[in-house]
Design a protein around this motif. Structure first.
Motif, mmCIF file in Angstrom:
data_model
loop_
_atom_site.group_PDB
_atom_site.id
_atom_site.type_symbol
_atom_site.label_atom_id
_atom_site.label_comp_id
_atom_site.label_asym_id
_atom_site.label_seq_id
_atom_site.Cartn_x
_atom_site.Cartn_y
_atom_site.Cartn_z
ATOM 1 N N SER A 125 94.134 28.105 27.253
ATOM 2 C CA SER A 125 93.289 28.577 26.154
ATOM 3 C C SER A 125 93.107 30.085 26.256
ATOM 4 N N VAL A 126 93.420 30.766 25.150
ATOM 5 C CA VAL A 126 93.106 32.201 25.065
ATOM 6 C C VAL A 126 92.186 32.402 23.858
ATOM 7 N N LEU A 127 91.383 31.369 23.583
ATOM 8 C CA LEU A 127 90.484 31.438 22.433
ATOM 9 C C LEU A 127 89.388 32.463 22.670
ATOM 10 N N LEU A 128 88.877 33.008 21.611
ATOM 11 C CA LEU A 128 87.626 33.765 21.669
ATOM 12 C C LEU A 128 86.868 33.451 20.394
ATOM 13 N N ILE A 129 85.693 32.839 20.564
ATOM 14 C CA ILE A 129 84.841 32.506 19.414
ATOM 15 C C ILE A 129 83.492 33.153 19.685
ATOM 16 N N HIS A 130 83.060 34.007 18.788
ATOM 17 C CA HIS A 130 81.887 34.832 19.093
ATOM 18 C C HIS A 130 80.596 34.025 19.175
ATOM 19 N N PRO A 150 90.948 27.282 31.001
ATOM 20 C CA PRO A 150 90.058 27.741 29.932
ATOM 21 C C PRO A 150 90.226 29.228 29.691
ATOM 22 N N SER A 151 89.692 29.704 28.582
ATOM 23 C CA SER A 151 89.820 31.124 28.247
ATOM 24 C C SER A 151 88.874 31.938 29.129
ATOM 25 N N GLU A 152 89.428 32.608 30.110
ATOM 26 C CA GLU A 152 88.631 33.424 31.050
ATOM 27 C C GLU A 152 89.093 34.869 30.948
ATOM 28 N N PHE A 153 90.088 35.234 31.783
ATOM 29 C CA PHE A 153 90.778 36.530 31.669
ATOM 30 C C PHE A 153 89.846 37.739 31.720
ATOM 31 N N ALA A 154 88.863 37.667 32.616
ATOM 32 C CA ALA A 154 87.977 38.830 32.787
ATOM 33 C C ALA A 154 87.512 38.860 34.242
ATOM 34 N N SER A 185 91.372 38.407 35.584
ATOM 35 C CA SER A 185 92.316 39.533 35.542
ATOM 36 C C SER A 185 91.620 40.883 35.563
ATOM 37 N N GLY A 186 90.267 40.889 35.646
ATOM 38 C CA GLY A 186 89.540 42.153 35.576
ATOM 39 C C GLY A 186 89.569 42.701 34.163
ATOM 40 N N MET A 187 89.427 44.019 34.080
ATOM 41 C CA MET A 187 89.393 44.667 32.759
ATOM 42 C C MET A 187 90.825 44.843 32.246
ATOM 43 N N PHE A 188 91.028 44.645 30.946
ATOM 44 C CA PHE A 188 92.364 44.907 30.399
ATOM 45 C C PHE A 188 92.714 46.378 30.661
ATOM 46 N N MET A 189 93.869 46.640 31.261
ATOM 47 C CA MET A 189 94.307 48.012 31.534
ATOM 48 C C MET A 189 94.507 48.777 30.218
ATOM 49 N N LEU A 246 98.730 26.612 19.285
ATOM 50 C CA LEU A 246 97.753 25.836 18.519
ATOM 51 C C LEU A 246 96.938 26.824 17.694
ATOM 52 N N SER A 247 96.821 26.545 16.404
ATOM 53 C CA SER A 247 96.085 27.463 15.527
ATOM 54 C C SER A 247 95.286 26.667 14.521
ATOM 55 N N ARG A 248 94.124 27.210 14.152
ATOM 56 C CA ARG A 248 93.329 26.493 13.133
ATOM 57 C C ARG A 248 93.759 26.867 11.733
ATOM 58 N N LYS A 249 94.647 27.859 11.622
ATOM 59 C CA LYS A 249 95.085 28.266 10.272
ATOM 60 C C LYS A 249 95.898 27.132 9.661
ATOM 61 N N GLY A 253 97.082 31.042 20.626
ATOM 62 C CA GLY A 253 98.343 31.756 20.892
ATOM 63 C C GLY A 253 98.784 32.672 19.766
ATOM 64 N N SER A 254 98.100 32.585 18.623
ATOM 65 C CA SER A 254 98.404 33.475 17.489
ATOM 66 C C SER A 254 97.886 34.890 17.727
ATOM 67 N N SER A 255 97.030 35.084 18.742
ATOM 68 C CA SER A 255 96.398 36.410 18.902
ATOM 69 C C SER A 255 97.432 37.444 19.346
ATOM 70 N N PRO A 256 97.294 38.682 18.830
ATOM 71 C CA PRO A 256 98.286 39.717 19.152
ATOM 72 C C PRO A 256 98.206 40.194 20.603
ATOM 73 N N THR A 257 97.140 39.811 21.302
ATOM 74 C CA THR A 257 96.926 40.266 22.684
ATOM 75 C C THR A 257 97.416 39.218 23.678
ATOM 76 N N LEU A 258 96.485 38.399 24.182
ATOM 77 C CA LEU A 258 96.865 37.418 25.205
ATOM 78 C C LEU A 258 97.801 36.355 24.664
ATOM 79 N N ALA A 310 78.868 31.257 27.520
ATOM 80 C CA ALA A 310 80.123 30.865 26.865
ATOM 81 C C ALA A 310 81.170 30.334 27.836
ATOM 82 N N LYS A 311 81.192 30.853 29.058
ATOM 83 C CA LYS A 311 82.301 30.496 29.965
ATOM 84 C C LYS A 311 81.879 29.521 31.069
ATOM 85 N N LEU A 312 80.660 29.739 31.609
ATOM 86 C CA LEU A 312 80.221 28.883 32.723
ATOM 87 C C LEU A 312 80.176 27.389 32.362
#
Ligand SMILES: NC(=O)c1ccc[n+]([C@@H]2O[C@H](COP(=O)([O-])OP(=O)(O)OC[C@H]3O[C@@H](n4cnc5c(N)ncnc54)[C@H](OP(=O)(O)O)[C@@H]3O)[C@@H](O)[C@H]2O)c1
Length: 337
Positions: free
Chosen positions: A87-92, A118-122, A157-161, A34-37, A9-14, A137-139
């Motif tokens: 979850s709006v996590l993204l871990i590469h 889970p973090s989906e949003f695509a 949500s498809g592609m971010f506008m 929730l943040s790991r910082k 939830g710390s991310s500036p986007t989602l 990563a998602k399946l």
């Protein structure tokens, strides 16, 4: 009142979008990040003041809980009083992404949480089989969700506008508002250089390719509205859409509101296969492969999202592509349309 934990939830986007939308529910829902910082003084949580949308004077305190995503105990302790985990996590690193989200899912179950997303949003569930990153990563996370007992949803949500906001006028914070924290480069639509990638859909009578786009800010509103639903999420794909348009419908809209002619760059599946076969090594190659796979999906019909949440939550009025282009391109440029 429902307490909602937003992992990432710390991310500036989602993160920002979901937290802001929950704050705007007049106290119906309380967001907890929730943040790991870690705090330097060893404390396990902190509070920050956030503006509350829709009110110029009102603010609210938002709690951040510091978690160790490697520790089941840390996660369960942070989720004890939580109803819903988003979850709006993204871990590469895909392996870490999967393990972290599955640990979060099991901690949510152990802590007695009611719902999990889970973090989906695509793209859609089906798209997960066509794009390696999603497959890896998602399946596996969604499969773990299906095997769990918790109520859950896949938010697509498809592609971010906000990709369409890249390069729009900066005037009075216009560009920052359009991007909603988004900081990636252009994909498919490059309004700065003036071109649009156009998928060539092969086959007699094939339907033209479609693309769903949703503004990051509206994704938070849809998630907050989904939390209000009394019916179970039911482990369904709960799709949302700002607009679903054909690629060839996008072009005149972009031209009208940016005041600029777009170069059309057609691409075929065969060209994408050749490009993927000659992709470079390392991270650049991985990104190139992912872009080729996403574009291949576009040649096979595109990325349309079934707008289930639009139907279930009619109170959410998402911004359309046309409204987005008018507001962030035409209005600040003084283009009269
Ligand atoms: N549809 C689209 O066009 C589109 C575009 C981009 C992304 N997405 C999707 O949206 C979702 C979120 O992506 P995003 O770009 O918004 O994410 P992001 O901002 O890159 O990251 C979200 C959060 O993940 C946490 N995080 C990062 N690395 C971590 C790690 N190693 N371990 C634990 N937590 C970590 C960070 O929170 P802390 O530092 O506070 O822990 C960060 O704020 C993803 O599912 C992504 O695939 C969709």
């Amino acid at each position: 009142m429902v307490k909602v934990a937003i992992a990432g939830g710390s991310s500036p986007t989602l993160g920002h979008s979901v937290v802001s939308a929950l704050l705007a529910t007049n106290g119906r829902h309380t967001p907890i990040i929730l943040s790991r910082k870690k705090a330097d003084d060893g404390t396990t949580s902190s509070k920050d003041v956030w503006p509350v949308a829709g009110s110029s004077s009102s603010t609210a305190e938002v709690e951040t809980r510091y978690v160790d995503y490697e520790s089941d105990d840390s996660l369960v302790a942070s989720l004890r009083d939580i109803d819903t985990v988003i979850s709006v996590l993204l871990i590469h690193d895909t392996d870490t992404f999967v393990k972290t989200q599955i640990r979060l899912l099991h901690a949510a179950e152990a802590a007695g949480c009611r719902r999990f997303a889970p973090s989906e949003f695509a793209g859609t569930y089906d798209m997960h089989f066509k794009v390696d990153f999603d497959k890896m990563a998602k399946l596996p996370v969604w499969e773990a969700v299906l095997a769990s007992k918790i109520d859950a949803a896949m938010f697509s949500s498809g592609m971010f506008m906000n990709y369409l906001g890249i390069g729009c006028p900066e005037k009075d914070g216009n560009r920052a508002e359009a991007l909603a924290g988004f900081a990636e480069g252009p994909f498919l639509f490059n309004l700065v250089e003036g071109w649009v990638d156009m998928p060539v859909v092969e086959g007699d009578g094939a339907s033209p390719a479609l693309i769903t786009m949703t503004n990051i800010r509206d994704i938070g509103r849809f998630v907050a509205a989904a939390i209000d639903l009394e019916q179970p999420w039911g482990k369904r794909e709960l799709g949302m859409a700002g607009s679903t348009l054909r690629f060839d419908e996008m072009v005149p809209l972009i031209e009208k509101y940016t005041g600029r002619k777009m170069e059309i760059r057609p691409f075929t599946k065969k060209q994408l296969q050749e490009r993927a076969a000659n992709a470079s090594e390392g991270v650049a190659g991985i990104i190139e492969h992912m872009e080729c796979q996403l574009k291949t999906v576009c040649c096979e019909g595109g990325i349309p999202i079934e707008p289930t949440l639009n139907r279930l939550c009619p109170g959410v009025k998402p911004m359309t592509v046309e409204e987005f282009l008018r507001k962030y391109w035409a209005e600040p440029s003084g283009i009269s349309v």
